[in-house]
Motif scaffolding. Structure first.
Motif, PDB file in Angstrom:
ATOM      1  N   GLY A 599       0.834  -1.196   0.000  1.00  0.00           N
ATOM      2  CA  GLY A 599       0.000   0.000   0.000  1.00  0.00           C
ATOM      3  C   GLY A 599       0.868   1.245   0.000  1.00  0.00           C
ATOM      4  O   GLY A 599       1.836   1.341   0.759  1.00  0.00           O
ATOM      5  N   CYS A 600       0.546   2.204  -0.859  1.00  0.00           N
ATOM      6  CA  CYS A 600       1.324   3.440  -0.960  1.00  0.00           C
ATOM      7  C   CYS A 600       0.369   4.605  -1.137  1.00  0.00           C
ATOM      8  O   CYS A 600      -0.536   4.549  -1.968  1.00  0.00           O
ATOM      9  CB  CYS A 600       2.294   3.362  -2.136  1.00  0.00           C
ATOM     10  SG  CYS A 600       3.251   4.863  -2.402  1.00  0.00           S
ATOM     11  N   SER A 601       0.564   5.638  -0.329  1.00  0.00           N
ATOM     12  CA  SER A 601      -0.279   6.831  -0.429  1.00  0.00           C
ATOM     13  C   SER A 601       0.607   8.054  -0.615  1.00  0.00           C
ATOM     14  O   SER A 601       1.675   8.154  -0.006  1.00  0.00           O
ATOM     15  CB  SER A 601      -1.129   7.006   0.826  1.00  0.00           C
ATOM     16  OG  SER A 601      -2.041   5.948   0.962  1.00  0.00           O
ATOM     17  N   GLU A 611       5.403  10.599  -0.312  1.00  0.00           N
ATOM     18  CA  GLU A 611       4.857   9.246  -0.411  1.00  0.00           C
ATOM     19  C   GLU A 611       5.066   8.493   0.897  1.00  0.00           C
ATOM     20  O   GLU A 611       6.098   8.639   1.561  1.00  0.00           O
ATOM     21  CB  GLU A 611       5.535   8.474  -1.549  1.00  0.00           C
ATOM     22  CG  GLU A 611       5.110   8.945  -2.925  1.00  0.00           C
ATOM     23  CD  GLU A 611       5.701   8.097  -4.046  1.00  0.00           C
ATOM     24  OE1 GLU A 611       5.156   8.144  -5.152  1.00  0.00           O
ATOM     25  OE2 GLU A 611       6.701   7.388  -3.815  1.00  0.00           O
ATOM     26  N   HIS A 665      -1.502   1.776   8.243  1.00  0.00           N
ATOM     27  CA  HIS A 665      -1.872   1.854   6.829  1.00  0.00           C
ATOM     28  C   HIS A 665      -1.444   3.188   6.236  1.00  0.00           C
ATOM     29  O   HIS A 665      -1.509   4.239   6.887  1.00  0.00           O
ATOM     30  CB  HIS A 665      -3.379   1.656   6.664  1.00  0.00           C
ATOM     31  CG  HIS A 665      -3.788   0.214   6.725  1.00  0.00           C
ATOM     32  ND1 HIS A 665      -5.030  -0.220   6.347  1.00  0.00           N
ATOM     33  CD2 HIS A 665      -3.106  -0.897   7.119  1.00  0.00           C
ATOM     34  CE1 HIS A 665      -5.113  -1.538   6.500  1.00  0.00           C
ATOM     35  NE2 HIS A 665      -3.953  -1.964   6.974  1.00  0.00           N
ATOM     36  N   SER A 666      -1.009   3.149   4.973  1.00  0.00           N
ATOM     37  CA  SER A 666      -0.355   4.319   4.367  1.00  0.00           C
ATOM     38  C   SER A 666      -1.256   5.541   4.311  1.00  0.00           C
ATOM     39  O   SER A 666      -0.791   6.676   4.486  1.00  0.00           O
ATOM     40  CB  SER A 666       0.132   3.971   2.958  1.00  0.00           C
ATOM     41  OG  SER A 666      -0.950   3.628   2.105  1.00  0.00           O
ATOM     42  N   GLU A 667      -2.568   5.361   4.078  1.00  0.00           N
ATOM     43  CA  GLU A 667      -3.446   6.526   3.986  1.00  0.00           C
ATOM     44  C   GLU A 667      -3.600   7.231   5.328  1.00  0.00           C
ATOM     45  O   GLU A 667      -3.771   8.461   5.380  1.00  0.00           O
ATOM     46  CB  GLU A 667      -4.820   6.161   3.396  1.00  0.00           C
ATOM     47  CG  GLU A 667      -5.576   5.060   4.111  1.00  0.00           C
ATOM     48  CD  GLU A 667      -5.334   3.697   3.499  1.00  0.00           C
ATOM     49  OE1 GLU A 667      -6.318   3.067   3.079  1.00  0.00           O
ATOM     50  OE2 GLU A 667      -4.171   3.260   3.452  1.00  0.00           O
ATOM     51  N   LYS A 688      -4.114   6.974  -3.174  1.00  0.00           N
ATOM     52  CA  LYS A 688      -3.645   5.648  -2.770  1.00  0.00           C
ATOM     53  C   LYS A 688      -3.658   4.707  -3.966  1.00  0.00           C
ATOM     54  O   LYS A 688      -4.547   4.782  -4.817  1.00  0.00           O
ATOM     55  CB  LYS A 688      -4.526   5.078  -1.650  1.00  0.00           C
ATOM     56  CG  LYS A 688      -3.924   3.783  -1.091  1.00  0.00           C
ATOM     57  CD  LYS A 688      -4.747   3.146   0.003  1.00  0.00           C
ATOM     58  CE  LYS A 688      -4.032   1.864   0.469  1.00  0.00           C
ATOM     59  NZ  LYS A 688      -4.784   1.131   1.464  1.00  0.00           N
ATOM     60  N   ASN A 689      -2.671   3.806  -4.003  1.00  0.00           N
ATOM     61  CA  ASN A 689      -2.543   2.898  -5.153  1.00  0.00           C
ATOM     62  C   ASN A 689      -3.481   1.702  -5.076  1.00  0.00           C
ATOM     63  O   ASN A 689      -3.713   1.024  -6.076  1.00  0.00           O
ATOM     64  CB  ASN A 689      -1.098   2.406  -5.272  1.00  0.00           C
ATOM     65  CG  ASN A 689      -0.652   1.583  -4.077  1.00  0.00           C
ATOM     66  OD1 ASN A 689      -1.107   1.801  -2.947  1.00  0.00           O
ATOM     67  ND2 ASN A 689       0.249   0.645  -4.298  1.00  0.00           N
ATOM     68  N   ILE A 692      -9.154   1.479  -0.771  1.00  0.00           N
ATOM     69  CA  ILE A 692      -9.163   1.822   0.647  1.00  0.00           C
ATOM     70  C   ILE A 692      -9.917   0.755   1.429  1.00  0.00           C
ATOM     71  O   ILE A 692     -10.957   0.245   0.985  1.00  0.00           O
ATOM     72  CB  ILE A 692      -9.793   3.223   0.873  1.00  0.00           C
ATOM     73  CG1 ILE A 692      -9.669   3.639   2.348  1.00  0.00           C
ATOM     74  CG2 ILE A 692     -11.235   3.263   0.403  1.00  0.00           C
ATOM     75  CD1 ILE A 692     -10.125   5.061   2.606  1.00  0.00           C
ATOM     76  N   ASP A 715      -8.624   6.386  -4.289  1.00  0.00           N
ATOM     77  CA  ASP A 715      -7.999   5.058  -4.274  1.00  0.00           C
ATOM     78  C   ASP A 715      -7.905   4.559  -5.714  1.00  0.00           C
ATOM     79  O   ASP A 715      -8.073   5.328  -6.666  1.00  0.00           O
ATOM     80  CB  ASP A 715      -8.730   4.097  -3.340  1.00  0.00           C
ATOM     81  CG  ASP A 715     -10.134   3.707  -3.822  1.00  0.00           C
ATOM     82  OD1 ASP A 715     -10.486   4.033  -4.973  1.00  0.00           O
ATOM     83  OD2 ASP A 715     -10.856   3.062  -3.052  1.00  0.00           O
TER      84      ASP A 715
END
Length: 733
Positions: A599-601, A611, A665-667, A688-689, A692, A715
């Motif tokens: 997960g990447c935001s 990022e 979590h990234s978000e 986000k990639n 969610i 997302d």
């Protein structure tokens, strides 16, 4: 335009010059061919004015030809000179038309041709028409070219070889290959130019097989090809991606002793790179005695498209001249291969270097990179730059701006751009429909679709993909069914695989899993990975184990390395408490060395994109971010928030560890960063990639209420607008 200084000379003194053949051998005229600079040409011009020689039509036409066609003169000077000739002859008119046909402004050829018809005593001849037709080819002006064709026929030049060759090229450039071929077949004595024109027409018209077949026929008829022929043939090889035949063509050129100039060398380079053989291209490049900016750019593009960015950068750094096309290659390569941050870095480098000026291609690619990252500050700056520089907002730029604003969360700005322009093609309308759809405005997207038809713009395949996606995000199942079933009978658009995938998604999200499965079974072609992926995603939402297993199995048959299929099935097992199955799938992933996409935001602050990965602690403000997360957790618990541990799709026994894993979590990290760095009046925009999760969705809703902040989170599938404890998706995503 440079002004000509004409001395005050009485034309009466030169009334007999027009017919005086003695002036044709005047010594001044012999110096014209020896001129090698604009200064020398102007000196001759001045001497001709002083002697009155300029007012002899033959002498004036000789000077004018040198000024119009020489490499050192300017077309503005030539045009000004032409306007000073009292009675230009037909040869002079033809020369001016020819010069403009090969210039950056071929439209002027049409203007001059009309002036010729009005002001010249002679009618156009067989030398006039090829130049006008060339201008029509350059502009793809089909109606003008067809009218000129008709005029040539009326003046009995319809069978002239040079005119026919020009017409073959013209109709090919305009995409009318059937007319081009008809004219080509009607030429009784074809020369090499005839064959070249038709081969080029096929190659440019995306009919590479026809081009190669025609070349082989040319060979059988013993017509000796030249370098122009081989450029067209190599272009066809490149479009057909036929490396084997392309290599044969290169050896054929050598065997036949065809003169290899720089243009032909570049065509070979282009063929090698487009056919995927950069090694062959590099070998040829190293052996080339001469290279121009196209040679370097082709090599740069070859490495960039292969994904060898280090080699591409080395080529870029070694380029003696870095024109904007080279910068565009790098920016576009990064943007199209999922590296938007790198694309923006190259754009910033371009801005700082001031070596070249961004053009439309640069801006379109950079706006797309901004859209991917959610970089609205830079995207907005580009919009201002376009206005400041007076760049014409064509449909490509309008679509890019609409897409950028919509994907960066500013639907209002996207609509503002959309309604601020009068010219909107199908892609502009489709981009706006997509923007409304991803923001959950399904009804508005449908209204815009009908508004588009009122504007007499015919929807295409892209339009229907976007309309169906809009129906999916808004849960408009009945409307989606109607659009899907009306595509072909009402709008003439044959449903493609992506439309079936959208329809399966619409039905699946709404819980109509059996109907979605029936639709898949009714498909006339084999369902693609996207279709099975849509069904699998729906099974994950509705925890349907049986159909989920079927969809995952079919998806893995098509794409054995698709980690997403295993992850989604694992999620279904986890949601239904079948942890032994989860363990089996995790072991399978370990054994096959498949890894779940992390997960990447990303979030933009002060013009920079930051990022965050899951559990990220590498950011310079990490301590502030985690302190803020603790503060948020305390505040949210005070209003009744409890982490929903059912969304943690891995087997963790201890409750405190489950809660800790969810908080990383990234978000959530990106939202905390936004609270730390952005002013209270600024919305927090996160991209986000992945989709969610339910816990992060609940978390963002409460943060928006407790901290009185607007949070816009995009997302993988859609936008979520969080405000005052509510989300625009109405918990349907």
């Amino acid at each position: 335009m440079e002004a000509l200084s004409v001395p005050s000379i009485s034309l009466q003194n030169f009334s007999t010059l027009n017919n005086n053949l003695l002036f044709r051998n005047h010594q001044i005229l012999s110096t014209i061919d020896k001129c090698s600079s604009s200064k020398q040409l102007k000196e001759v011009h001045a001497r001709m004015l002083r002697t009155g020689l300029f007012f002899d039509p033959f002498s004036a036409s000789k000077l004018f030809t040198a000024s119009a066609l020489s490499s050192f003169s300017t077309l503005d000077y030539a045009r000004n000179l032409f306007d000073q000739i009292p009675q230009p002859n037909l040869y002079t008119w033809n020369t001016l038309i020819r010069a403009y046909a090969s210039s950056s402004d071929p439209f002027q050829s049409f203007v001059i041709f009309l002036d010729l018809l009005d002001k010249c005593e002679d009618l156009p001849n067989k030398f006039t028409f090829p130049f006008v037709i060339k201008a029509a080819s350059e502009l793809k002006a089909s109606r003008v070219g067809t009218a000129v064709h008709g005029m040539a026929i009326k003046l009995s030049f319809g069978m002239d070889l040079y005119i026919l060759n020009s017409l073959v090229r013209f109709y090919g450039a305009c995409g009318d290959l059937s007319m081009a071929e008809r004219l080509f077949k009607g030429i009784s004595c074809k020369d090499v130019v005839s064959w070249n024109s038709m081969i080029s027409a096929f190659a440019q018209g995306n009919c590479p097989e026809d081009a190669l077949e025609l070349f082989l026929k040319m060979e059988r008829e013993n017509v000796m090809p030249n370098s122009v022929t081989m450029v067209g043939v190599l272009s066809a090889c490149a479009k057909k991606l036929d490396l084997e035949f392309g290599r044969w063509v290169c050896s054929y050129i050598e065997r036949k002793g065809i003169k290899v100039d720089l243009t032909l060398c570049n065509a070979m380079l282009d063929m090698y790179t487009k056919c995927g053989s950069v090694d062959d291209a590099q070998k040829l490049f190293d052996e080339m005695p001469e290279r121009d900016v196209f040679s370097w750019t082709i090599m740069l593009d070859g490495y960039a498209k292969m994904g060898d960015y280090d080699a591409a950068r080395l080529v870029f750094n070694a380029m003696p001249v870095k024109e904007i096309a080279a910068w565009n290659v790098l920016i576009s390569a990064y943007e199209q291969n999922g590296k938007p941050k790198e694309a923006l870095a190259i754009f910033n480098e371009l801005q700082l270097s001031k070596i070249a000026k961004p053009d439309e291609v640069t801006l379109v690619s950079t706006l797309s990179a901004c859209a991917q990252l959610g970089a609205i500050d830079l995207g907005g700056w580009i919009h201002v730059y376009i206005k400041r520089e007076g760049i014409v907002l064509n449909c490509h730029l309008i679509s890019s701006l609409v897409d950028m604003y919509a994907k960066c969360g500013s639907l209002e700005k996207a609509l503002e751009v959309f309604y601020s322009v009068e010219e909107r093609d199908v892609y502009v309308w489709s981009a706006m429909i997509a923007g409304l759809g991803m923001h959950g405005r399904g009804k508005a997207a449908i209204d815009l679709f009908f508004e588009m038809q009122e504007a007499k713009v015919k929807p295409n395949s892209v339009t229907f993909t976007n309309v169906l996606c809009a129906c999916s995000h808004a849960g408009l199942v009945d409307e989606g069914r109607v659009f899907f079933h009306e595509m072909e009978p009402v709008y003439g658009v044959v449903p493609e695989m992506k439309h079936y995938a959208c329809m399966v998604d619409i039905l699946g999200r709404a819980g109509f899993l059996e109907e979605a499965m029936e639709l898949i079974n009714e498909m006339s072609t084999t369902p693609s990975a996207s279709v099975w992926g849509a069904l699998l995603g729906a099974c994950s939402l509705h925890m349907n184990v049986e159909l989920g297993e079927l969809a995952s199995d079919q998806l893995l048959k098509l794409e054995p390395r698709n980690h997403g299929a295993i992850v989604l099935l694992s999620n279904i097992y986890a949601k239904t408490g079948r942890w032994e199955k989860v363990s089996e799938l995790r072991k399978l992933m370990r054994d096959t060395e498949l890894k779940k996409e992390p997960g990447c935001s990303s979030i933009e602050a002060n013009g920079n994109v930051h990022e965050f990965l899951v559990g990220d602690n590498t950011h310079p403000l990490s301590s502030n971010i985690y302190s803020k997360l603790e503060e948020i957790a305390t505040k949210l618990k005070s209003v009744g928030y409890e982490p929903n541990k059912s969304h943690l799709l891995q087997l963790i026994e201890e409750d405190d560890l489950k809660e800790q894993a969810l908080s990383l979590h990234s978000e959530k990290l990106a939202i905390a960063f936004g609270l730390v760095t952005l002013a209270p009046s600024q919305p927090i925009r996160v991209v986000k990639n992945l989709r969610i999760c339910g816990d992060c969705h609940a978390f963002a809703k409460l943060v928006s209420r407790v901290y009185d902040r607007d949070i816009l989170l995009r997302d993988r599938y859609r936008f979520h607008h969080f405000r005052d404890g509510h989300c625009s998706c109405m918990d349907y995503w």
